[in-house]
Design an enzyme around this catalytic site. Structure first.
Site, PDB file in Angstrom:
ATOM      1  N   ARG A 170       0.841  -1.201   0.000  1.00  0.00           N
ATOM      2  CA  ARG A 170       0.000   0.000   0.000  1.00  0.00           C
ATOM      3  C   ARG A 170       0.873   1.247   0.000  1.00  0.00           C
ATOM      4  O   ARG A 170       0.545   2.257  -0.625  1.00  0.00           O
ATOM      5  CB  ARG A 170      -0.940   0.004   1.207  1.00  0.00           C
ATOM      6  CG  ARG A 170      -1.698   1.333   1.388  1.00  0.00           C
ATOM      7  CD  ARG A 170      -2.836   1.230   2.386  1.00  0.00           C
ATOM      8  NE  ARG A 170      -2.456   0.590   3.624  1.00  0.00           N
ATOM      9  CZ  ARG A 170      -1.770   1.182   4.615  1.00  0.00           C
ATOM     10  NH1 ARG A 170      -1.357   2.440   4.488  1.00  0.00           N
ATOM     11  NH2 ARG A 170      -1.499   0.524   5.729  1.00  0.00           N
ATOM     12  N   TYR A 225     -16.260  16.810 -15.485  1.00  0.00           N
ATOM     13  CA  TYR A 225     -16.723  15.426 -15.568  1.00  0.00           C
ATOM     14  C   TYR A 225     -17.743  15.121 -14.465  1.00  0.00           C
ATOM     15  O   TYR A 225     -17.611  15.585 -13.330  1.00  0.00           O
ATOM     16  CB  TYR A 225     -15.521  14.493 -15.468  1.00  0.00           C
ATOM     17  CG  TYR A 225     -15.855  13.032 -15.319  1.00  0.00           C
ATOM     18  CD1 TYR A 225     -16.659  12.383 -16.255  1.00  0.00           C
ATOM     19  CD2 TYR A 225     -15.382  12.292 -14.244  1.00  0.00           C
ATOM     20  CE1 TYR A 225     -16.982  11.043 -16.120  1.00  0.00           C
ATOM     21  CE2 TYR A 225     -15.693  10.952 -14.101  1.00  0.00           C
ATOM     22  CZ  TYR A 225     -16.496  10.333 -15.038  1.00  0.00           C
ATOM     23  OH  TYR A 225     -16.821   9.018 -14.895  1.00  0.00           O
TER      24      TYR A 225
END
Length: 380
Positions: free
Chosen positions: A46, A98
């Site tokens: 991660r 968007y």
């Protein structure tokens, strides 16, 4: 070094151990440490993985930045960049943005005390009027999705610097090959790498790039804390897709220009929105800041019913969401990319009931034109 040469060199990162010309896929969640007091560069995937780091380094270089961060989706990248702001902060955003970005701005950030105003980014005076004492950033999307509205990046950057604000630019439609926001002074560039960068409708990915050391730390902190990182197999697929970005984007853009010119001459089409057309209101600005009209165009056929007829009779483009793939994709923004907006909001940002968006792929342009012509013949 030419941009296409650089593209190939950056995506061919030979393995120093085996000499493999493709980046190895490091399928490991954790990494062994030398001893109790000596920790290596990688500890947990991660926080960092060799495959993802190679992809991040590549994307940063292509965009002309020092730091790149890969995320699980384009919206994960955009959201993570917006999460660097804090309660009480205000953002000024292009109103032609968007739909997914609008969703985060409208439904998520206000719950954490981050507010925004949507304005016409083709009008610098409107942007200036929207700036408040607590404004922290200006958010650019150019060309805008799906109206292809153009923002003068240099003018917005100049205003931001004058006001002490950050600038963020979504460069998804243009790619680093044809538009370079960081070189124009933008602080952070974001992409939905799902689209042209990967190019094959097979993965979801997002990227954020910056040159600023402090901003890089803030973006990495969110990336690591939230954990919406790009998986290593998808990173490898992204790198593979990037190898052909130059030839893919060039061909698709040339075809899009031809199709836009053809549709503009068709009386059945109310309007064609494409920044490669000299009739486009942002044409001159786009010519200054980008080297191509791009591979996406929108065209208005007058009504929802006409749009339905065209879509139902097209045989080559896929009717779907997304864009930037080897196959042409036709979409209906009011019910797809911008379904979050109500009818009044759609009209406010220039999305009319008859608007269709076409992402041009690698098919023969003559075939695409013939297909559009036969589909348009069904309009009364």
């Amino acid at each position: 070094m030419g941009k296409w040469t650089n593209l190939i060199k950056q995506t061919t990162d030979s393995d120093p151990i085996s000499g493999a010309v493709n980046t190895p896929i490091q399928l490991s969640s954790t990494f062994s440490q030398a001893d109790f007091d000596t920790y290596g560069h990688f500890d947990y995937s991660r926080s960092g993985n060799p495959t993802r780091e190679s992809g991040e380094r590549t994307l940063a270089s292509l965009e002309g930045g020092k730091y790149g961060y890969l995320f699980s989706t384009g919206m994960a990248a955009i959201s993570s960049v917006l999460f660097i702001f804090s309660s009480g902060d205000h953002l000024v955003v292009s109103k032609q943005v968007y739909g997914g970005t609008f969703r985060i701005l409208h439904d998520v950030l206000p719950r954490f005390g981050i507010t925004y105003d949507l304005v016409d980014f083709s009008n610098i005076e409107e942007i200036k009027k929207a700036i408040k004492p607590n404004t922290k950033a200006l958010y650019i999307e150019t060309p805008a999705n799906p109206t292809l509205n153009i923002t003068d990046i240099s003018a917005v950057v100049a205003l931001a610097k004058e006001q002490g604000l950050l600038t963020i630019a979504d460069n998804t439609f243009m790619t680093p090959l044809t538009q370079r926001p960081l070189e124009l002074g933008v602080d952070i560039v974001v992409h939905s790498a799902t689209k042209f960068l990967a190019g094959h409708s097979d993965i979801l990915a997002g990227v954020a790039v910056t040159n600023d050391d402090e901003l890089a730390k803030r973006i990495y902190f969110i990336q690591n804390a939230v954990g919406a990182t790009l998986g290593v197999t998808d990173t490898w697929l992204l790198l593979r897709g990037l190898k052909t970005l130059g030839v893919r984007y060039k061909r698709s853009s040339e075809s899009a220009q031809t199709i836009a010119e053809h549709l503009q001459a068709d009386k059945r089409v109310v309007q064609v929105l494409y920044p490669g057309l000299s009739s486009h209101k942002g044409y001159d600005i786009h010519q200054r800041q980008a080297s191509s009209g791009g591979a996406v165009l929108s065209f208005d056929v007058g009504s929802l019913e006409n749009a339905r007829k065209v879509v139902e009779h097209l045989e080559i483009p896929i009717f779907s969401v997304s864009l930037g793939a080897v196959e042409s994709i036709i979409s209906y923004p009011p019910k797809m990319s911008h379904a979050e907006l109500n009818s009044e909001e759609l009209l406010e940002v220039g999305i009319t009931p008859g608007l269709l968006r076409l992402s041009v792929g690698l098919e023969d342009v003559e075939d695409l034109i013939d297909d559009l012509d036969q589909a348009l013949s069904y309009i009364d």
